[in-house]
Structure formats: structure tokens, C-alpha cells
Design an enzyme around this catalytic site. Structure first.
Site, PDB file in Angstrom:
ATOM      1  N   ASP A  64       3.849  47.713 -17.068  1.00  0.00           N
ATOM      2  CA  ASP A  64       5.228  47.217 -16.994  1.00  0.00           C
ATOM      3  C   ASP A  64       6.211  48.390 -16.979  1.00  0.00           C
ATOM      4  O   ASP A  64       7.426  48.200 -16.867  1.00  0.00           O
ATOM      5  CB  ASP A  64       5.539  46.205 -18.114  1.00  0.00           C
ATOM      6  CG  ASP A  64       5.296  46.755 -19.502  1.00  0.00           C
ATOM      7  OD1 ASP A  64       4.931  47.940 -19.621  1.00  0.00           O
ATOM      8  OD2 ASP A  64       5.487  45.998 -20.476  1.00  0.00           O
ATOM      9  N   SER A  65       5.672  49.642 -17.014  1.00  0.00           N
ATOM     10  CA  SER A  65       6.503  50.821 -16.763  1.00  0.00           C
ATOM     11  C   SER A  65       7.060  50.775 -15.338  1.00  0.00           C
ATOM     12  O   SER A  65       7.955  51.558 -15.003  1.00  0.00           O
ATOM     13  CB  SER A  65       5.700  52.103 -16.987  1.00  0.00           C
ATOM     14  OG  SER A  65       4.476  52.051 -16.282  1.00  0.00           O
ATOM     15  N   ASP A 106      -0.355  44.646 -17.099  1.00  0.00           N
ATOM     16  CA  ASP A 106       0.436  44.323 -18.288  1.00  0.00           C
ATOM     17  C   ASP A 106       1.009  42.912 -18.175  1.00  0.00           C
ATOM     18  O   ASP A 106       1.623  42.571 -17.155  1.00  0.00           O
ATOM     19  CB  ASP A 106       1.633  45.289 -18.405  1.00  0.00           C
ATOM     20  CG  ASP A 106       1.323  46.491 -19.274  1.00  0.00           C
ATOM     21  OD1 ASP A 106       0.515  46.366 -20.208  1.00  0.00           O
ATOM     22  OD2 ASP A 106       1.898  47.568 -19.007  1.00  0.00           O
ATOM     23  N   LYS A 144      -3.343  43.380 -20.132  1.00  0.00           N
ATOM     24  CA  LYS A 144      -3.047  44.184 -21.330  1.00  0.00           C
ATOM     25  C   LYS A 144      -1.852  43.570 -22.050  1.00  0.00           C
ATOM     26  O   LYS A 144      -0.899  43.115 -21.414  1.00  0.00           O
ATOM     27  CB  LYS A 144      -2.742  45.642 -20.938  1.00  0.00           C
ATOM     28  CG  LYS A 144      -2.323  46.516 -22.132  1.00  0.00           C
ATOM     29  CD  LYS A 144      -2.424  48.006 -21.837  1.00  0.00           C
ATOM     30  CE  LYS A 144      -1.242  48.604 -21.138  1.00  0.00           C
ATOM     31  NZ  LYS A 144       0.045  48.479 -21.873  1.00  0.00           N
ATOM     32  N   GLU A 148       0.683  44.042 -25.803  1.00  0.00           N
ATOM     33  CA  GLU A 148       1.103  44.968 -26.868  1.00  0.00           C
ATOM     34  C   GLU A 148       1.135  44.241 -28.207  1.00  0.00           C
ATOM     35  O   GLU A 148       1.704  43.147 -28.308  1.00  0.00           O
ATOM     36  CB  GLU A 148       2.493  45.530 -26.548  1.00  0.00           C
ATOM     37  CG  GLU A 148       2.511  46.362 -25.268  1.00  0.00           C
ATOM     38  CD  GLU A 148       3.873  46.985 -24.977  1.00  0.00           C
ATOM     39  OE1 GLU A 148       4.806  46.838 -25.803  1.00  0.00           O
ATOM     40  OE2 GLU A 148       4.006  47.606 -23.911  1.00  0.00           O
ATOM     41  N   GLU A 195      -0.598  54.689 -28.019  1.00  0.00           N
ATOM     42  CA  GLU A 195       0.488  55.486 -27.441  1.00  0.00           C
ATOM     43  C   GLU A 195       1.247  56.242 -28.517  1.00  0.00           C
ATOM     44  O   GLU A 195       1.680  55.658 -29.516  1.00  0.00           O
ATOM     45  CB  GLU A 195       1.443  54.550 -26.655  1.00  0.00           C
ATOM     46  CG  GLU A 195       2.586  55.306 -26.002  1.00  0.00           C
ATOM     47  CD  GLU A 195       3.317  54.498 -24.925  1.00  0.00           C
ATOM     48  OE1 GLU A 195       2.853  53.402 -24.554  1.00  0.00           O
ATOM     49  OE2 GLU A 195       4.359  54.991 -24.461  1.00  0.00           O
TER      50      GLU A 195
HETATM   51  O1  KIV Z   1       3.308  50.355 -18.811  1.00  0.00           O
HETATM   52  C1  KIV Z   1       2.626  51.398 -18.877  1.00  0.00           C
HETATM   53  O2  KIV Z   1       2.634  52.252 -17.990  1.00  0.00           O
HETATM   54  C2  KIV Z   1       1.798  51.590 -20.057  1.00  0.00           C
HETATM   55  C3  KIV Z   1       1.170  52.938 -20.247  1.00  0.00           C
HETATM   56  C4  KIV Z   1       2.185  53.914 -20.661  1.00  0.00           C
HETATM   57  C5  KIV Z   1       0.036  52.882 -21.186  1.00  0.00           C
HETATM   58  O3  KIV Z   1       1.663  50.711 -20.847  1.00  0.00           O
END
Ligand code: KIV
Length: 272
Positions: free
Chosen positions: A52-53, A91, A121, A123, A190
Site C-alpha cells: 500500500d506504499s 496489502d 498482508k 498490519e 519494520e
Molecule cells: O507497503 C509497503 O511497501 C510495505 C513494505 C514497506 C513492507 O508494507
């Protein structure tokens, strides 16, 4: 220490556990589109994370919170079309799994069905137990993410190193063991102290993938735009830049502008 590498035609969640057992480090990188994912996959990266980055590096938002489930599915389906070897993990975005476990499952199913990804994924630790459990019960592999969890940035207030204090370190260790027990196949840690990350990696049998968590874990993940130097304002200590694409791309594009203005481009050979 060098470890004999097994050739994998296609990486699965089982391959990652095997890598941990044999001591082969796991490489993971983000990608959000077809062209980048093609390059990342061909370079033998084991896991492609559709993170989600994308909210930051693709859409230009300050945080990961605004990206939507539909947008994540769009990015993920482009990446899945490109990846022939890597495991593709996606994510679940903020707001699509925290409110209740049924919504979490619906979101995970949409990602798997509409994008063709291989895993999701999420969190958090014990507080998202019901969501993780329900997704796993549906046969969807889940990767955890602990430490600095960017979807909780407004709770933390800063992007500084997490779990430096004993109480938070203790909770992180418990959460990692808890996620393992629930059935998660791997966990991202992280921005936490290297010693703590190594301790966690040694205390669980599933792979621990670090970002800013030192070298004592089972694998590493970076945001591909950071590794390539396409981003230049983000300079955390953990980041190793392998290129300076911000400068190189800027120079190439400036040259193109000059060539157009000066009528050098296109020349006869570039014309029909
Ligand atoms: O969203 C992302 O890129 C991440 C990584 C930084 C692990 O969760």
C-alpha cells in the site's frame, strides 16, 4: 556464510519456509505495475509485494491510508500478469479489514479473485486476530506486519524506530508468536532494533522479513522506487540505493526536451 541455493521455478509459501530452514535469505521488493514487476521478477526476486506504499510512491499521498481496495486490486492484477516466478503478496488497505472479520474476508477474497494474487498482508497483532483467523480459514495465505505499521501512523505520530522500550518489544514478540500460531506464513518487521528482530526470527519457525530490522532476520524487503533512487527525499538509514534514477531519468528527459526544441529529434533515420 554462503548457502547452496535451490532453483525454484515458482515460489510458494512453502518455498519460503524451506528457505528459512536451509538458511537461504529471502528477497522481497515492491512493485505496483506490469513493467516494473517484469523486471523485478526476471531478476529472481522471491516475493513481490504490491504494497500500500503505492499510496505514497505512485499516488503521491503523504500516508498509506487513502489507497482503496479497488486501487490495490488494479495494481495487483498488473503485477500478477508480469510475475512468472515470484510469489505475489498484496496489502489489504487501511479500512478494509479492521472493522470486522467478515469484511476482512470479503476484502481478501476480492484481492485473490480479481487480481490472481497468491497471498495477502495485514498490519497488526492480537487486535486483528478475528480477521486473520477468518481469512486463513478460507484458505488464503496471510503475511503479518509488525513494528512500524504505516497504517497506524497517526497513532504513533512519527516514523521513528519502534519497540525500543521493553513493553512494546515484549508485545511485538508475543504478537509474532501469536501470528505464527494462527497460521501466518511469514511476518514483515519494520524499523525495529536489529537485536529484537533477530530474537523474533529465532523464536518462530516462519520467515521474518525485515525492513530497517537489521541482518539477523530471514529476508529483506525494500520499496523498489527507493532502491532504484527514483525517490530522493526519503533517506532513512536502512535504505541502500543501488541507482540514482531520479537524476539519471531527469537528465535523459531534459536531453529529450533539448533535442525537441533544437529540432535534433527526430532525425531522418527516425522518420518514415
Ligand atoms: O507497503 C509497503 O511497501 C510495505 C513494505 C514497506 C513492507 O508494507
Amino acid at each position: 556464510m554462503s548457502v547452496a541455493k535451490k532453483e525454484y521455478k515458482r515460489i510458494t509459501v512453502k518455498s519460503l519456509v524451506e528457505m528459512k530452514q536451509t538458511g537461504e535469505k529471502i528477497s522481497m521488493l515492491t512493485a505496483y505495475d506490469y513493467s516494473m514487476a517484469k523486471i523485478v521478477d526476471a531478476a529472481n526476486v522471491d516475493v513481490i509485494l504490491v504494497g500500500d506504499s503505492a499510496s505514497n510512491v505512485i499516488a503521491g499521498h503523504e500516508t498509506t491510508l487513502p489507497i482503496t481496495l479497488d486501487q490495490m486490486i488494479y495494481h495487483a492484477s498488473s503485477v500478477v500478469r508480469a510475475a512468472s516466478r515470484a510469489l505475489v503478496v498484496v496489502d489489504i488497505p487501511f479500512g478494509s479489514y479492521q472493522s470486522d472479520s467478515k469484511e476482512a474476508l470479503r476484502s481478501a477474497i476480492r484481492i485473490m479473485k480479481e487480481s490472481g494474487a497468491h497471498a495477502v498482508k495485514v498490519e497488526g497483532g492480537v487486535e486483528i486476530k478475528e480477521s486473520v483467523k477468518r481469512i486463513l480459514q478460507a484458505g488464503i495465505p496471510v503475511m503479518g506486519h509488525l513494528g512500524l505499521t504505516p497504517q497506524s501512523i497517526y497513532k504513533f505520530g512519527t516514523y521513528t524506530v519502534r519497540a525500543k522500550e521493553e513493553e512494546e518489544a515484549q508485545k511485538l514478540k508475543e504478537d509474532a508468536r501469536f501470528l505464527e500460531k494462527l497460521g501466518c506464513f511469514a511476518i514483515v518487521l519494520e524499523k525495529i532494533p536489529a537485536k529484537l528482530a533477530q530474537e523474533v526470527a529465532e523464536s518462530v519457525s516462519i520467515p521474518i522479513i525485515g525492513i530497517g530490522a537489521g541482518g539477523g532476520v530471514d529476508g529483506q524487503v525494500l520499496v523498489v522506487h527507493d532502491l532504484l533512487g527514483m525517490t530522493h527525499e526519503f533517506n532513512p538509514r536502512f535504505l541502500r540505493r543501488y541507482m540514482n534514477l531520479y537524476e539519471d531519468m531527469g537528465n535523459a528527459i531534459s536531453q529529450y526536451v533539448d533535442d525537441v526544441k533544437s529540432r535534433d529529434f527526430p532525425n531522418m533515420d527516425e522518420s518514415y
